[in-house]
Design an enzyme around this catalytic site. Sequence first.
Site, PDB file in Angstrom:
ATOM      1  N   LYS A  94       0.874  -1.176   0.000  1.00 29.80           N
ATOM      2  CA  LYS A  94       0.000   0.000   0.000  1.00 29.80           C
ATOM      3  C   LYS A  94       0.907   1.221   0.000  1.00 29.80           C
ATOM      4  O   LYS A  94       1.439   1.624   1.026  1.00 29.80           O
ATOM      5  CB  LYS A  94      -0.920   0.004   1.223  1.00 29.80           C
ATOM      6  CG  LYS A  94      -1.702   1.308   1.389  1.00 29.80           C
ATOM      7  CD  LYS A  94      -2.592   1.587   0.191  1.00 29.80           C
ATOM      8  CE  LYS A  94      -3.272   2.943   0.334  1.00 29.80           C
ATOM      9  NZ  LYS A  94      -2.376   4.059  -0.039  1.00 29.80           N
ATOM     10  N   ARG A  99      -4.163   7.857  -5.076  1.00 32.27           N
ATOM     11  CA  ARG A  99      -4.830   6.862  -5.911  1.00 32.27           C
ATOM     12  C   ARG A  99      -5.399   7.532  -7.157  1.00 32.27           C
ATOM     13  O   ARG A  99      -6.088   8.551  -7.073  1.00 32.27           O
ATOM     14  CB  ARG A  99      -5.954   6.200  -5.118  1.00 32.27           C
ATOM     15  CG  ARG A  99      -6.728   5.135  -5.892  1.00 32.27           C
ATOM     16  CD  ARG A  99      -7.741   4.477  -4.976  1.00 32.27           C
ATOM     17  NE  ARG A  99      -8.524   3.457  -5.659  1.00 32.27           N
ATOM     18  CZ  ARG A  99      -9.378   2.648  -5.033  1.00 32.27           C
ATOM     19  NH1 ARG A  99      -9.547   2.747  -3.729  1.00 32.27           N
ATOM     20  NH2 ARG A  99     -10.057   1.739  -5.719  1.00 32.27           N
ATOM     21  N   ARG A 114      -9.595   9.442  -6.211  1.00 33.01           N
ATOM     22  CA  ARG A 114     -10.482   8.493  -5.535  1.00 33.01           C
ATOM     23  C   ARG A 114     -11.888   9.051  -5.400  1.00 33.01           C
ATOM     24  O   ARG A 114     -12.871   8.309  -5.408  1.00 33.01           O
ATOM     25  CB  ARG A 114      -9.915   8.141  -4.153  1.00 33.01           C
ATOM     26  CG  ARG A 114     -10.755   7.139  -3.377  1.00 33.01           C
ATOM     27  CD  ARG A 114     -10.145   6.828  -2.031  1.00 33.01           C
ATOM     28  NE  ARG A 114     -10.058   7.998  -1.178  1.00 33.01           N
ATOM     29  CZ  ARG A 114     -11.061   8.460  -0.435  1.00 33.01           C
ATOM     30  NH1 ARG A 114     -12.235   7.870  -0.471  1.00 33.01           N
ATOM     31  NH2 ARG A 114     -10.891   9.510   0.337  1.00 33.01           N
ATOM     32  N   GLU A 144      -1.270   3.866  -7.971  1.00 32.82           N
ATOM     33  CA  GLU A 144      -0.897   4.831  -6.948  1.00 32.82           C
ATOM     34  C   GLU A 144       0.238   5.704  -7.482  1.00 32.82           C
ATOM     35  O   GLU A 144       1.247   5.191  -7.988  1.00 32.82           O
ATOM     36  CB  GLU A 144      -0.431   4.103  -5.689  1.00 32.82           C
ATOM     37  CG  GLU A 144      -0.537   4.918  -4.426  1.00 32.82           C
ATOM     38  CD  GLU A 144      -1.896   4.798  -3.760  1.00 32.82           C
ATOM     39  OE1 GLU A 144      -2.187   5.613  -2.868  1.00 32.82           O
ATOM     40  OE2 GLU A 144      -2.662   3.894  -4.116  1.00 32.82           O
ATOM     41  N   PHE A 185      -2.221  -1.178  -9.867  1.00 30.07           N
ATOM     42  CA  PHE A 185      -2.619  -2.282  -8.992  1.00 30.07           C
ATOM     43  C   PHE A 185      -3.913  -2.979  -9.402  1.00 30.07           C
ATOM     44  O   PHE A 185      -4.237  -4.034  -8.856  1.00 30.07           O
ATOM     45  CB  PHE A 185      -2.702  -1.838  -7.529  1.00 30.07           C
ATOM     46  CG  PHE A 185      -3.691  -0.738  -7.236  1.00 30.07           C
ATOM     47  CD1 PHE A 185      -5.052  -0.978  -7.205  1.00 30.07           C
ATOM     48  CD2 PHE A 185      -3.241   0.545  -6.957  1.00 30.07           C
ATOM     49  CE1 PHE A 185      -5.957   0.026  -6.911  1.00 30.07           C
ATOM     50  CE2 PHE A 185      -4.139   1.570  -6.659  1.00 30.07           C
ATOM     51  CZ  PHE A 185      -5.501   1.303  -6.638  1.00 30.07           C
TER      52      PHE A 185
END
Length: 292
Positions: A94, A99, A114, A144, A185
Site C-alpha cells: 500500500k 490513488r 479516488r 498509486e 494495482f
Amino acid sequence: LGRLRLGVADMTILDALSQAFASGKASRTVLEQAYNRSSDLGLLSKRLAAGGIKEIESFKITVGIPVRPMLAERLPDAKEILEKMDGTAAAEYKYDGLRIQAHLSPEGITMFSRRLENITEQFPDVQKLLKQGLGTGEIVLEGETVPVDSATGDLLPFQLVSQRRGRKYELEKTIEEIPVAFFAFDLLFANGTDYTGQPYPKRRGALEKLVRSQYRLGLSRQMVVKSAEQLDDFMQQAIADGCEGLMIKSVGPDSIYKHVQDSLQMRFWIHRRRPSKASGGIGQVQGGPQAR
C-alpha cells in the site's frame, strides 16, 4: 446530479428509482451495477425513465467516465485477515501516494482521483508514463502515484505529492521538484473487455501482461500469503520500503471488483496500515469501509 446536500444518500435514490421505474427490489442490483460503472445518478435516472430496466442492463464501462472505486476495511490482525480470506490471499504494497483511476484511449488520457475528481492536467508526467508503458488501446486501470527521490529512487511521504494537487501554474517546476512514480494495482477495462466481473487473480494476470514496466512505472509489489507469519514479514518489508502498509485481496472465485458500502462485503480488499508511533501497534480497527 452533482453534490447532494439534502441528506439523501445515493443508495436511497437507487431504491426510489427501482420502485418508480422498475420492478422494485428485483431490479435494485442491476441499477447499482450500472451506477458503479457510470458514477452518474442523473444519467442513470434519465435512461431508466426513458427506456426502462432493459436500457440499464446495457450499461457498460465507458473510457473517460469514472468508475466508482472499490474500498477497503482496516483490520489489525494477520490471523483474522487470513481467516476472512479463507487462508490464502494476495498481499500488495500500500504505497503512500495518490490513488488515480486512469482512462486511456487513442484520443488521450483522463485521470480521476479516488473522489472521482478530474485531475488530468495536474499530472502531465503521469500521462507521459502511461502513454509510454501502455500504448494506445482503450484501457481503464488504477494505480498509486507516489513521490520519489530523484537521486536515490526512494519513496517519499504522501504530503509531497499532495502539494501538486490543484496546481495550475509552474507545473514544469513542480514536476522537477516533486517527481513521481506510478504503480498500477488493478485493471477494470481493456480493449473491449470489462474486467470488473472477473476474479482478482485474472485481473492481475491481465494487468501484468498489459503494463510494460520501465523507469518510474510498474506494478504494485505483490506476494501470495498463506500464513500469518508470511503476512507479518511482508508487512514489515513494505514499511521498510517506505510504504504505509499492505492491501490484502481475496484470490477466490468471487473476488470481483465492486464498489461496496457494507463492511460485511469488504473481505476481498482489506487495508492494513503501518503502526503509528502513538499506538505502537500493528494498526487499528475502524468501522465501515475505508478508502484505499
